[in-house]
Design a protein around this motif. Structure first.
Motif, short mmCIF file in Angstrom:
data_model
loop_
_atom_site.label_atom_id
_atom_site.label_comp_id
_atom_site.label_asym_id
_atom_site.label_seq_id
_atom_site.Cartn_x
_atom_site.Cartn_y
_atom_site.Cartn_z
N ALA A 192 0.85 -1.21 0.00
CA ALA A 192 0.00 0.00 0.00
C ALA A 192 0.88 1.25 0.00
CB ALA A 192 -0.91 0.00 1.22
N LEU A 193 1.94 1.20 0.77
CA LEU A 193 2.84 2.35 0.85
C LEU A 193 3.49 2.66 -0.50
CD1 LEU A 193 3.90 4.07 3.39
CD2 LEU A 193 6.07 3.11 2.68
N TYR A 194 3.95 1.58 -1.17
CA TYR A 194 4.60 1.79 -2.46
C TYR A 194 3.60 2.23 -3.53
CZ TYR A 194 9.12 0.35 -0.82
OH TYR A 194 10.31 0.32 -0.14
N ALA A 195 2.35 1.79 -3.40
CA ALA A 195 1.33 2.26 -4.33
C ALA A 195 1.12 3.76 -4.14
CB ALA A 195 0.03 1.50 -4.09
N MET A 196 1.05 4.19 -2.88
CA MET A 196 0.88 5.63 -2.61
C MET A 196 2.08 6.41 -3.14
SD MET A 196 -0.95 5.87 1.11
CE MET A 196 -0.49 4.40 2.00
N ILE A 246 -3.74 -1.17 11.73
CA ILE A 246 -2.94 -1.14 10.49
C ILE A 246 -3.41 0.02 9.62
CG2 ILE A 246 -2.46 -2.39 8.33
CD1 ILE A 246 -2.35 -4.98 9.97
N ILE A 247 -4.72 0.14 9.48
CA ILE A 247 -5.28 1.23 8.66
C ILE A 247 -4.90 2.59 9.24
CG2 ILE A 247 -7.44 2.33 7.93
CD1 ILE A 247 -7.16 -0.20 6.51
N LYS A 248 -4.89 2.67 10.56
CA LYS A 248 -4.56 3.95 11.20
C LYS A 248 -3.14 4.39 10.80
CE LYS A 248 -4.55 6.06 15.72
NZ LYS A 248 -4.39 5.73 17.14
N ILE A 249 -2.23 3.44 10.76
CA ILE A 249 -0.85 3.78 10.35
C ILE A 249 -0.83 4.18 8.87
CG2 ILE A 249 1.46 2.83 9.95
CD1 ILE A 249 1.11 1.21 12.50
N LEU A 250 -1.54 3.43 8.04
CA LEU A 250 -1.52 3.75 6.60
C LEU A 250 -2.20 5.09 6.32
CD1 LEU A 250 -2.28 0.20 5.12
CD2 LEU A 250 -0.09 1.42 5.13
N ARG A 251 -3.15 5.45 7.15
CA ARG A 251 -3.85 6.73 6.93
C ARG A 251 -2.98 7.94 7.22
NH1 ARG A 251 -9.86 5.18 8.84
NH2 ARG A 251 -10.66 4.57 6.79
N LYS A 252 -1.85 7.73 7.88
CA LYS A 252 -0.92 8.86 8.07
C LYS A 252 -0.43 9.36 6.71
CE LYS A 252 1.44 7.08 12.05
NZ LYS A 252 2.80 6.72 12.48
N PHE A 253 -0.42 8.47 5.72
CA PHE A 253 0.10 8.84 4.39
C PHE A 253 -1.01 9.30 3.45
CE2 PHE A 253 2.81 5.73 6.40
CZ PHE A 253 4.07 6.31 6.30
N SER A 254 -2.23 8.98 3.79
CA SER A 254 -3.38 9.38 2.98
C SER A 254 -4.61 9.38 3.89
CB SER A 254 -3.56 8.40 1.81
OG SER A 254 -4.71 8.73 1.09
N GLU A 271 13.53 -7.94 2.91
CA GLU A 271 13.41 -6.52 2.56
C GLU A 271 12.03 -5.98 2.93
OE1 GLU A 271 16.20 -6.19 -1.43
OE2 GLU A 271 14.28 -7.20 -1.59
N ILE A 272 11.02 -6.82 2.68
CA ILE A 272 9.65 -6.39 2.99
C ILE A 272 9.52 -6.21 4.51
CG2 ILE A 272 7.20 -6.99 2.85
CD1 ILE A 272 7.91 -8.74 0.38
N ILE A 273 10.09 -7.16 5.25
CA ILE A 273 10.00 -7.08 6.71
C ILE A 273 10.68 -5.81 7.23
CG2 ILE A 273 10.87 -8.15 8.84
CD1 ILE A 273 10.19 -10.88 7.58
N SER A 274 11.81 -5.48 6.65
CA SER A 274 12.49 -4.29 7.19
C SER A 274 11.71 -3.01 6.86
CB SER A 274 13.97 -4.24 6.79
OG SER A 274 14.11 -3.66 5.54
N ARG A 275 11.06 -2.97 5.71
CA ARG A 275 10.20 -1.81 5.40
C ARG A 275 9.00 -1.77 6.35
NH1 ARG A 275 10.64 2.53 4.51
NH2 ARG A 275 9.38 3.30 2.81
N ALA A 276 8.42 -2.97 6.62
CA ALA A 276 7.25 -3.02 7.51
C ALA A 276 7.62 -2.51 8.90
CB ALA A 276 6.71 -4.44 7.58
N LYS A 277 8.85 -2.82 9.32
CA LYS A 277 9.29 -2.34 10.63
C LYS A 277 9.46 -0.83 10.63
CE LYS A 277 11.44 -6.53 12.37
NZ LYS A 277 12.66 -7.34 12.47
N GLU A 278 9.99 -0.30 9.54
CA GLU A 278 10.16 1.16 9.45
C GLU A 278 8.80 1.87 9.48
OE1 GLU A 278 13.98 0.78 6.52
OE2 GLU A 278 12.33 2.07 5.86
N ILE A 279 7.85 1.33 8.76
CA ILE A 279 6.53 1.98 8.71
C ILE A 279 5.80 1.82 10.05
CG2 ILE A 279 4.31 2.07 7.48
CD1 ILE A 279 5.64 0.36 5.28
#
Ligand code: ATP
Ligand code: MG
Length: 376
Positions: free
Chosen positions: A187-191, A219-227, A315-323
């Motif tokens: 979702a993050l990379y799509a945004m 999870i949605i709450k975190i993603l909504r920070k970007f949109s 790689e996906i896991i490390s991005r998920a941790k960052e987000i």
């Protein structure tokens, strides 16, 4: 704390966009306003940048945090504003550093109408007795001076933006969101590529409210920070599960994936979305062999965007941790049964899936499931 006048914001990849540039810039402005509306700050477009004028100090801090989550920005930073004169530039910079600082000066002019150029600015720093800090061209403390028409900005802290394109500039996308690690990252990379997400989650609970109050909410709450204003569809899986009871278990996984894409396409129609996004990564699990991916997506007319196709799980896991979604993703969750099937078929022909699709009347399953969905 030093009193800054504004926050200067530089656009990301937007300069590439030729004809559409204005659309991109106004989309970015709209997105920033959406993020910071509660602070009451004003935003002014000035050629290749924005200036945001917060109302107070807490507004500054809040806006800086929001800008860190805004796609389409290359860098931003709090600035002091001076008149277009060497004197005014020097006195503003004196406020920004202390006696013990060693500073490198980096000056540029986007407006060439001043009687001095950027070299003159640097040399005036060297010759001015009024300065209370030392110049050192190797110092990692930098004062960025930018001369524009009408005023000059001074910035000592450039904050790296997320880059990418403003959310929404590539249109809407239905993002298939599971409770797992991968899909929030996708979702993050799509945004990042300018897609505005509309989330779709198929759940195994008895009613939608259980899903809505599960970890999916966090999870949605975190993603909504970007949109901030993205919708989510919660759709129950029990109609699908009941309709497919009779078919061999090893086929259920790919049929479920075809169902996911088809239901996403229905929602895409309603939401004016041309793209479907998944967290699939080639070869990662049985459903993600080339053959099964072809069989799953067969007949889908929308673009299927799989930003993680080329990523390793690590790689996906490390991005998920960052987000910040990783800890939520690994929490136990009631997955849709078909996902956990042992020994699923890894090479289903598309025709076979289509035959099962008809046999189980998945079209009817889709409309009944959509009738039971909740949109938040
Ligand atoms: P994830 O970690 O995102 O769950 P995964 O490695 O478990 O992915 P799959 O279960 O095969 O892989 O799912 C692949 C993709 O299909 C997910 O990334 C997501 O985009 C979509 N998907 C899977 N299950 C669901 C679901 N219940 N609701 C909506 N989308 C789903
Ligand atoms: Mg999953």
């Amino acid at each position: 704390m030093l009193k800054y006048d504004a926050i200067e914001v530089h656009f990301g990849e937007l300069w590439l966009k030729g004809m559409n540039r204005n659309d991109f810039v106004s989309r970015l402005k709209h997105n920033i306003l959406d993020m910071i509306s509660a602070t009451g700050a004003d935003i002014v477009h000035n050629r290749d940048r924005f200036f945001i004028y917060p109302k107070n100090e807490s507004g500054f801090l809040e806006i800086i945090e929001s800008l860190k989550n805004t796609f389409g920005i290359s860098w931003f930073g709090p600035v002091m504003l001076a008149k277009n004169s060497i004197e005014s530039i020097l006195s503003a910079s004196n406020l920004m550093f202390s006696k013990d600082d060693t500073v490198r000066i980096s000056a540029s002019r986007s407006y060439k109408g001043t009687p001095f150029n950027s070299k003159d600015i640097v040399s005036s720093f060297m010759h001015s007795g009024s300065l209370n800090f030392n110049l050192d061209k190797n110092s990692d403390k930098v004062l960025h001076i930018s001369v524009m028409e009408g005023e000059t900005s001074l910035c000592r802290e450039k904050i790296k933006g997320l880059g990418g394109l403003p959310v929404g500039s590539s249109g809407n996308a239905i993002v298939l969101l599971s409770g797992g690690i991968d899909s929030p990252v996708s979702a993050l990379y799509a945004m990042k590529r300018g897609l505005k997400p509309i989330y779709l989650h198929v759940h195994a609970f008895n009613d939608n409210s259980e899903a809505e109050n599960s970890k999916m909410k966090d999870i949605i709450k975190i993603l909504r920070k970007f949109s901030p204003s993205s919708k989510i569809y919660f759709i129950p899986s029990h109609i699908f599960q009941t309709a497919t009871l009779k078919i061999p278990r090893k086929y259920e996984l790919v049929l479920f994936r075809r169902f996911l894409f088809k239901i996403a396409e229905e929602v895409a129609e309603k939401e004016d979305a041309e793209v479907i996004v998944t967290g699939e990564s080639l070869g990662q699990v049985a459903s993600q062999t080339v053959k099964n991916m072809i069989a799953s997506q067969y007949g889908i007319k929308r673009l299927i965007f799989r930003p993680l196709s080329g990523f390793d799980k690590a790689e996906i896991i490390s991005r998920a941790k960052e987000i910040g979604t990783y800890d939520l993703s690994i929490k136990p969750y009631k997955d849709v049964c078909s996902i956990g099937i042992k020994n699923p078929s890894t090479g289903m022909p598309p025709d076979k899936v289509s035959a099962l699709y008809e046999e189980c009347d998945i079209s009817a399953v889709i409309s009944r499931s959509l009738n039971l969905s909740d949109v938040i």
